[in-house]
Design an enzyme around this catalytic site. Structure first.
Site, PDB file in Angstrom:
ATOM      1  N   LYS A 215     -27.413  64.922   1.133  1.00 19.37           N
ATOM      2  CA  LYS A 215     -26.618  65.714   2.085  1.00 19.37           C
ATOM      3  C   LYS A 215     -27.511  66.537   3.010  1.00 19.37           C
ATOM      4  O   LYS A 215     -27.381  66.490   4.228  1.00 19.37           O
ATOM      5  CB  LYS A 215     -25.657  66.645   1.338  1.00 19.37           C
ATOM      6  CG  LYS A 215     -24.240  66.194   1.411  1.00 19.37           C
ATOM      7  CD  LYS A 215     -23.124  67.124   1.062  1.00 19.37           C
ATOM      8  CE  LYS A 215     -23.371  68.370   0.300  1.00 19.37           C
ATOM      9  NZ  LYS A 215     -23.676  68.211  -1.117  1.00 19.37           N
TER      10      LYS A 215
ATOM     11  N   CYS B 133     -27.776  62.927  -3.342  1.00 23.29           N
ATOM     12  CA  CYS B 133     -27.513  61.745  -2.518  1.00 23.29           C
ATOM     13  C   CYS B 133     -27.853  61.983  -1.047  1.00 23.29           C
ATOM     14  O   CYS B 133     -27.449  61.209  -0.183  1.00 23.29           O
ATOM     15  CB  CYS B 133     -26.050  61.310  -2.655  1.00 23.29           C
ATOM     16  SG  CYS B 133     -25.656  60.676  -4.285  1.00 23.29           S
TER      17      CYS B 133
ATOM     18  N   ARG C  65     -24.658  57.097  -4.474  1.00 27.36           N
ATOM     19  CA  ARG C  65     -25.860  56.338  -4.828  1.00 27.36           C
ATOM     20  C   ARG C  65     -25.388  55.092  -5.577  1.00 27.36           C
ATOM     21  O   ARG C  65     -25.104  55.150  -6.763  1.00 27.36           O
ATOM     22  CB  ARG C  65     -26.731  57.242  -5.705  1.00 27.36           C
ATOM     23  CG  ARG C  65     -28.152  56.796  -5.913  1.00 27.36           C
ATOM     24  CD  ARG C  65     -28.910  57.829  -6.721  1.00 27.36           C
ATOM     25  NE  ARG C  65     -29.438  58.890  -5.901  1.00 27.36           N
ATOM     26  CZ  ARG C  65     -30.646  58.902  -5.345  1.00 27.36           C
ATOM     27  NH1 ARG C  65     -31.451  57.876  -5.522  1.00 27.36           N
ATOM     28  NH2 ARG C  65     -31.049  59.922  -4.626  1.00 27.36           N
TER      29      ARG C  65
ATOM     30  N   ARG D  56     -25.309  75.472 -12.862  1.00 28.80           N
ATOM     31  CA  ARG D  56     -23.875  75.672 -13.044  1.00 28.80           C
ATOM     32  C   ARG D  56     -23.478  75.178 -14.432  1.00 28.80           C
ATOM     33  O   ARG D  56     -24.061  74.238 -14.943  1.00 28.80           O
ATOM     34  CB  ARG D  56     -23.087  74.880 -11.994  1.00 28.80           C
ATOM     35  CG  ARG D  56     -22.979  75.542 -10.657  1.00 28.80           C
ATOM     36  CD  ARG D  56     -22.054  74.774  -9.711  1.00 28.80           C
ATOM     37  NE  ARG D  56     -22.572  73.457  -9.392  1.00 28.80           N
ATOM     38  CZ  ARG D  56     -22.126  72.321  -9.896  1.00 28.80           C
ATOM     39  NH1 ARG D  56     -21.118  72.314 -10.763  1.00 28.80           N
ATOM     40  NH2 ARG D  56     -22.664  71.171  -9.551  1.00 28.80           N
TER      41      ARG D  56
ATOM     42  N   ASP E 224     -23.661  71.868   3.227  1.00 28.63           N
ATOM     43  CA  ASP E 224     -23.026  71.824   1.903  1.00 28.63           C
ATOM     44  C   ASP E 224     -21.507  71.948   1.919  1.00 28.63           C
ATOM     45  O   ASP E 224     -20.833  71.286   1.150  1.00 28.63           O
ATOM     46  CB  ASP E 224     -23.611  72.929   1.020  1.00 28.63           C
ATOM     47  CG  ASP E 224     -23.286  72.750  -0.452  1.00 28.63           C
ATOM     48  OD1 ASP E 224     -23.353  71.609  -0.940  1.00 28.63           O
ATOM     49  OD2 ASP E 224     -22.960  73.739  -1.120  1.00 28.63           O
TER      50      ASP E 224
END
Length: 647
Positions: free
Chosen positions: A316, A314, A462, A112, A337
């Site tokens: 997910k 982290c 984190r 992205r 997500d």
């Protein structure tokens, strides 16, 4: 958007803000196989509703494709797409697996592009808060309508010459669900179509649904071509120099140019499900969030659903596909997500996963870290920028233990690779695009049109120091403050800077569709709309003074979920602390753990750390959001500050 020919004018009823050009508008003369004089290479133009057809005609006038393909989502169509991708060299087969393919992108098109991603509104403050003078805003990028028009005019006219325009009807969420929304993406990338078929409900059923109620988000995408006309890699055309991703919430419009990479080209994902989705959610009174959804069943057979917002890297997907170490607990996955959440008529907050697949980061996924994901991805999957093996398979960092001896590896750039090469075999952002229905622990209600009832929400990041394993918000407003104050360790772009702690409110920082201050106010308002779930903050990543992780994570995280379930059920198994409720002594079930955990240390609240945390949060709020942040959030910060002073 720009006027393309002299005296063309935008007429009332324009469905998407693309120019409707009177001079070019013509009847189709009843031809089934043409639209605006352009041949239909696949599909039936009669299936297009009035609004969809108008959008397609505008796209044709702007982009000038050679032919149009109207997608139906069928197996037959997928074979056509795969064949064309193979012929173009965009993908190669992976004979070791069932119906799996590997795409290698242009090395300049791998992620992205936040700096080129914009939200377009009349007034800047509708999109982003006004930062303090001299401070660079980090909560989104605004573009004016006139600049958006100019950006489109500089890139799109004629960009599909020599190409096929694919018309991709897709539903975010189960087709026909009251929580679902429909989009139409026009794209010149067969890779995008094949991926959208996995990531969304795509095809004829969506057009039939639109015939009942014609509401849809318009999404226009082209991989583009460099202005100098030189395509570096014919198998992966793109225009990295001029890539731009534009969103116009007032018109439910997404326009993306120059990139074929998933986050920039699969416009149902972050662009629609989060950026446009969050603006629709604000108008309609619901939430569109960067959250996993899981179901957890306790030994008595009682099931609860939990959502969790963590920044990237982290865990997910790992939590959504948890294999609990606690006996007789079962976790099932609804989504990894994105969550769309809305109160039902009884005031219960219900969530759907608007996606149909997993677009997961491959490196680090292994039989050790996420066996469920590994048992999901080796059929019907498109891999992108992972390494390939001489026995017809794939490889990425984390898969070392599963490598057969004497297998040669070719890296993501197509070059021979060994463990001594000194660089990763797979790109760090390489992906698998795989159907969610293949997940061995997919929840039985994952496609329930009513959604699943949410009992708890987790925020987390984190945090190597200071932040305990788990704490609970005192109330809804305090929970919203915790989400707004989220921070997480990230690797700085320049390696020598080391690890830095970044603010990532609600794990949504790159995905807000409107002003973050208004977003927080919208979250606060949810309490008046229905029964809000309890909010918690988790941190699996705290380290000891010796730099070792204090909590083993992975399956052991089920012990934290167990405590959350007890709190959801009203058990008073907590003590109050300066930052919220933490487990009472002995309340966190550590029975049978292999690793010894220093419970006192993992829940300690160092005063010096928390004093600095309060200062950092205050600096961030004041410099980035200022007066746009609701007063009650500043009040929460003041209350936290005074409690920390008394530590």
């Amino acid at each position: 958007m720009p006027e393309l020919i002299e005296q063309s004018k935008i007429i009332s009823g324009n469905v998407c803000g693309l120019p409707q050009l009177h001079k070019l508008r013509q009847d189709n003369c009843g031809l089934y196989s043409h639209i605006r004089g352009i041949p239909i290479s696949y599909g039936n133009v009669d299936l297009l509703t009035t609004g969809v057809r108008a959008f397609v005609e505008e796209g044709i006038a702007l982009c000038q494709p050679d032919q149009v393909h109207i997608c139906d989502g069928s197996e037959q169509e997928n074979k056509v797409l795969i064949k064309s991708l193979l012929e173009a060299g965009t993908i190669v087969p992976l004979p070791k697996y069932d119906n799996c393919w590997l795409a290698r992108t242009n090395p300049a098109d791998v992620a992205r592009v936040e700096s080129r991603t914009f939200i377009c509104t009349e007034r800047r403050e509708e999109t982003i808060p006004t930062p303090v003078e001299g401070v660079k805003g980090t909560l989104g990028n605004w573009i004016s309508p006139s600049d958006m028009d100019a950006a489109v005019q500089q890139r799109f006219p004629g960009c599909m010459k020599g190409r096929t325009m694919y018309v991709v009807p897709f539903s975010m969420g189960p087709v026909g669900s009251p929580l679902s929304k429909i989009g139409i993406e026009l794209t010149d990338s067969a890779y995008v179509v094949a991926s959208m078929r996995i990531m969304t409900r795509m095809g004829a059923a969506v057009l039939r649904q639109l015939a009942k109620k014609e509401e849809f988000v318009r999404a226009l995408h082209s991989v583009g071509a460099p202005a100098n006309g030189q395509v570096e890699q014919p198998s992966w055309p793109c225009d990295p120099e001029r890539t731009i991703i534009l969103h116009k919430p007032a018109e439910n419009l997404i326009v993306s140019y120059g990139s074929g990479y998933g986050g920039n080209s699969l416009l149902g994902k972050k662009c629609f499900a989060l950026r446009i989705g969050s603006t629709i959610a604000k108008q309609e009174g619901w939430l569109a969030e960067h959250m996993l959804i899981l179901g957890i069943t306790d030994p008595k057979g009682e099931k609860k659903y939990i959502t969790a917002a963590f920044p990237s890297a982290c865990g997910k997907t790992n939590l959504a596909m948890l294999n609990p170490s606690l006996a007789n607990y079962k976790v099932e996955c609804v989504g990894d997500d994105i969550a769309w959440m809305k109160f039902d008529s009884q005031g219960v907050l219900r969530a759907i996963n608007p996606e149909n697949g997993f677009f997961g980061v491959a490196p680090g996924t292994s039989m050790e870290t996420n066996p469920i994901a590994m048992n999901t991805v080796f059929k019907n999957t498109i891999f992108t920028n992972v390494a390939s093996t001489s026995d017809g398979g794939v490889f990425w960092e984390g898969m070392e233990s599963s490598l057969a001896p004497n297998v040669q590896i070719t890296d993501w750039l197509g070059k021979p690779w060994t463990k001594d090469s000194g660089k990763p075999a797979a790109h760090p952002n390489s992906r698998f695009c795989t159907p969610a229905a293949q997940c061995p622990i997919i929840d039985e209600a994952w496609e329930d049109p009513a959604g699943v009832p949410i009992s708890a929400m987790l925020f987390g990041g984190r945090r190597p120091a200071g932040v305990p394993l788990i704490y609970e918000a005192r109330d809804w407003t305090h929970g919203v403050f915790i989400g707004a104050a989220m921070r997480s360790e990230a690797t700085a772009a320049a390696e020598h800077k080391g690890k830095v702690i970044m603010h990532d409110p609600f794990a949504m920082r790159p995905f807000f569709g409107y002003n973050f201050g208004d977003y927080v106010a919208h979250w606060l308002s949810m309490e008046k709309r229905g029964q809000v779930p309890k909010i918690f903050h988790v941190n699996w990543f705290r380290k000891s003074a010796e730099g070792k992780f204090m909590w083993p994570g992975y399956g052991e995280n089920s012990r934290v979920l167990e405590w959350i379930l007890r709190r959801v059920n009203g058990e008073s198994c907590y003590v109050d602390s300066a930052i919220g409720h933490i487990p009472a002594e002995g309340a966190l079930n550590l029975d049978g753990m292999k690793d010894k955990v220093d419970v006192k240390e993992i829940f300690s609240l160092p005063k010096e750390f928390w004093s600095q945390e309060v200062k950092d949060i205050r600096t961030y709020f004041e410099s980035q959001v200022g007066a746009d942040l609701p007063a009650s959030i500043y009040q929460q910060l003041d209350e936290l500050s005074s409690r920390v002073d008394n530590l």
